[in-house]
Motif scaffolding. Structure first.
Motif, PDB file in Angstrom:
ATOM      1  N   VAL A   1       0.854  -1.188   0.000  1.00 53.51           N
ATOM      2  CA  VAL A   1       0.000   0.000   0.000  1.00 53.51           C
ATOM      3  C   VAL A   1       0.890   1.238   0.000  1.00 53.51           C
ATOM      4  CG1 VAL A   1      -1.703   1.315   1.297  1.00 53.51           C
ATOM      5  CG2 VAL A   1      -1.888  -1.177   1.160  1.00 53.51           C
ATOM      6  N   LEU A   2       0.624   2.142  -0.938  1.00 49.05           N
ATOM      7  CA  LEU A   2       1.357   3.405  -1.031  1.00 49.05           C
ATOM      8  C   LEU A   2       0.422   4.545  -0.635  1.00 49.05           C
ATOM      9  CD1 LEU A   2       3.793   5.165  -1.921  1.00 49.05           C
ATOM     10  CD2 LEU A   2       2.784   5.159  -4.225  1.00 49.05           C
ATOM     11  N   ARG A   3       0.854   5.361   0.292  1.00 44.52           N
ATOM     12  CA  ARG A   3       0.036   6.491   0.740  1.00 44.52           C
ATOM     13  C   ARG A   3       0.687   7.798   0.321  1.00 44.52           C
ATOM     14  NH1 ARG A   3      -1.099   3.968   6.764  1.00 44.52           N
ATOM     15  NH2 ARG A   3      -2.777   2.554   6.118  1.00 44.52           N
ATOM     16  N   ASP A   4      -0.136   8.706  -0.222  1.00 45.38           N
ATOM     17  CA  ASP A   4       0.340  10.044  -0.595  1.00 45.38           C
ATOM     18  C   ASP A   4      -0.766  11.054  -0.287  1.00 45.38           C
ATOM     19  OD1 ASP A   4      -1.521   9.775  -2.623  1.00 45.38           O
ATOM     20  OD2 ASP A   4      -0.035   9.251  -4.144  1.00 45.38           O
ATOM     21  N   ALA A   5      -0.633  12.257  -0.822  1.00 38.48           N
ATOM     22  CA  ALA A   5      -1.588  13.330  -0.512  1.00 38.48           C
ATOM     23  C   ALA A   5      -2.984  13.028  -1.041  1.00 38.48           C
ATOM     24  CB  ALA A   5      -1.081  14.646  -1.080  1.00 38.48           C
ATOM     25  N   THR A   6      -3.103  12.171  -2.050  1.00 41.47           N
ATOM     26  CA  THR A   6      -4.410  11.885  -2.656  1.00 41.47           C
ATOM     27  C   THR A   6      -5.134  10.740  -1.957  1.00 41.47           C
ATOM     28  OG1 THR A   6      -3.425  10.363  -4.257  1.00 41.47           O
ATOM     29  CG2 THR A   6      -3.607  12.684  -4.898  1.00 41.47           C
ATOM     30  N   GLY A   7      -4.461  10.020  -1.080  1.00 43.72           N
ATOM     31  CA  GLY A   7      -5.072   8.872  -0.409  1.00 43.72           C
ATOM     32  C   GLY A   7      -4.100   7.711  -0.378  1.00 43.72           C
TER      33      GLY A   7
END
Length: 476
Positions: free
Chosen positions: A176-182
């Protein structure tokens, strides 16, 4: 119980007298202890000699083996792009390698969703296989492995789904990769190569839709789910060896060139030149190890058998016929010949000579020149013996040292003899101490009796003297 002390009655220093007499009885111990120290020194020297001789024998044996002379090495004009190691029997050769494409795994990501929210329920069916994607539409050829099914619950987040995919221990991994978009689900094949590609088909729960966002099936649903996003398809390594196409599912070519394992690290713009030749560096090291091992045993024998006129001290093995004979035999072998008609007959021909004191020295320039003809140099050291003797220099040394180190060989026999001498010496010391103990017991008994007798006589003398004095007073 009455308290007594030897000498009180007689006034004699009985303890001192007995101690000195017993010391005279133990005088042979000094010579025996000196002899014991000498034997132990010899035993230590022979133990060290055996160890160094074993090391030297191993170094000589190594030079008799074909593997020490048949080794090959590979050089690359661009090792950052293409390198190689010898993996078997390789022949001297040269070739060019160019790399057009590097192997990689398939990788794809989902669209972002809100962190820790469910995406829908149903079943993910993951099938490994090969994608033909260069000419749209993409087509998929399933592999031989059975598809993996992952059941997704209505409350499962991407983190939970990733864990379930990984728990199948199949051909893909999920992260799972998390960034500013979710957060996004990243799926990647474990192996590189075209056949490690994968397809993900989804069967949605009609009551909890949305799981199709994690589907990847460009053949049947192009532009849907993860197929709508950028994808890195799996591919093989493509290269050319002397212009001939070769393919690998990873970055190595284990069988393209017999005896070599090629490893590619990047795409090349120019052909990389590879050269396979004799591993002269390893040969030189083996020869230098042989010389160093010989010098170690020679130094020990020299220091152990010499007499130092300045300090007037003798070596531990001075006059020891075994040590002197061994040193002479080893030096004679260094001056021997390999026989036959090879270009190198003596060690000196290959740059190995003996200096004063018996030490071998290597002329690196001359040895490097000899290494240009490894076949002839091998003959100097490794020519097999015929009959009961002869052969290459290393063969002769090996045949000489092996019997010395055998179970019933000279080294063990010498150690056994010295150990027996230690036992005899210890026994002799025990006998001296036992005799001294008997003598001490007898002397103490005798002097105790004498002391008691003299004590009684002294008391009688005092009594008589007192009576005489009394009589004289009465007569007066």
């Amino acid at each position: 119980m009455a308290i007594s002390s030897a000498g009180i009655g007689s006034g004699l220093d009985v303890n001192s007298i007995v101690t000195q007499l017993v010391a005279l009885e133990k005088r042979p111990l000094t010579q025996l202890q000196t002899k014991a120290a000498t034997i132990q020194t010899k035993l230590s020297a022979y133990s060290q000699m055996k160890s160094l001789l074993s090391t030297f024998s191993d170094a000589a044996a190594k030079l008799t083996r074909d593997g020490s002379w048949n080794g090959m090495t590979v050089t690359s004009s661009n090792s950052a792009a293409v390198s190689a190691t010898v993996s078997g029997i390789a022949s001297a050769t040269a070739f060019g390698v160019s790399v057009q494409q590097m192997a990689r795994a398939q990788s794809v990501a989902s669209a972002p969703v809100v962190k820790d929210t469910p995406v829908g329920a149903g079943t993910l069916t993951i099938q490994l296989g090969t994608w033909l994607h260069t000419t749209p539409p993409a087509t998929f050829t399933p592999g031989t492995d059975s598809p993996l099914e992952v059941t997704v619950g209505a409350d499962d987040s991407l983190t939970t789904i990733a864990a379930k995919i990984n728990d199948t221990n199949g051909g893909v991994t999920a992260t799972v990769l998390r960034d500013a978009t979710g957060e996004r689900l990243l799926v990647r094949s474990k192996e590189t190569g075209e056949a490690s590609g994968f397809r993900i088909q989804v069967s949605e729960d009609v009551d909890e839709p949305g799981l199709s966002a994690l589907a990847f099936d460009p053949e049947n649903a192009p532009g849907a789910g993860m197929a709508a996003n950028a994808v890195q398809y799996a591919q093989n390594t493509l290269a050319k060896i002397n212009g001939i196409d070769v393919v690998s599912v990873n970055t190595t070519f284990a069988d393209a060139i017999p005896g070599l394992k090629l490893t590619v690290s990047q795409v090349t713009t120019d052909e990389v030149s590879m050269t396979v030749g004799a591993d002269t560096a390893a040969m030189k090291k083996n020869i230098q190890d042989f010389v160093s091992a010989y010098n170690a045993i020679n130094d020990l024998l020299s220091s152990s058998t010499k007499y130092d006129a300045e300090t007037k001290t003798a070596g531990a093995l001075q006059g020891d016929n075994t040590a002197v004979g061994l040193q002479g035999a080893l030096r004679m072998l260094t001056m021997g010949t390999a026989g036959g008609t090879g270009a190198f007959q003596r060690l000196a021909d290959a740059g190995i000579s003996m200096e004063r004191g018996g030490k071998l020295v290597v002329n690196n320039g001359k040895l490097d020149a000899a290494l240009k003809d490894p076949v002839a140099l091998k003959a100097l050291f490794a020519t097999p013996a015929e009959g009961s003797g002869g052969g290459g220099i290393a063969v002769q040394f090996k045949n000489f040292t092996s019997p010395l180190l055998s179970l019933d060989g000279l080294m063990n026999n010498k150690a056994d003899a010295l150990n027996e001498a230690v036992k005899r010496n210890t026994s002799e010391q025990d006998k001296v101490n036992s005799r001294a103990a008997v003598v001490e017991k007898r002397l103490r008994a005798q002097y105790t009796a004498l002391d008691a007798k003299m004590g009684s006589l002294s008391a009688l003398n005092s009594y008589i003297s007192a009576q005489v004095s009394q009589w004289n007073k009465s007569n007066s």
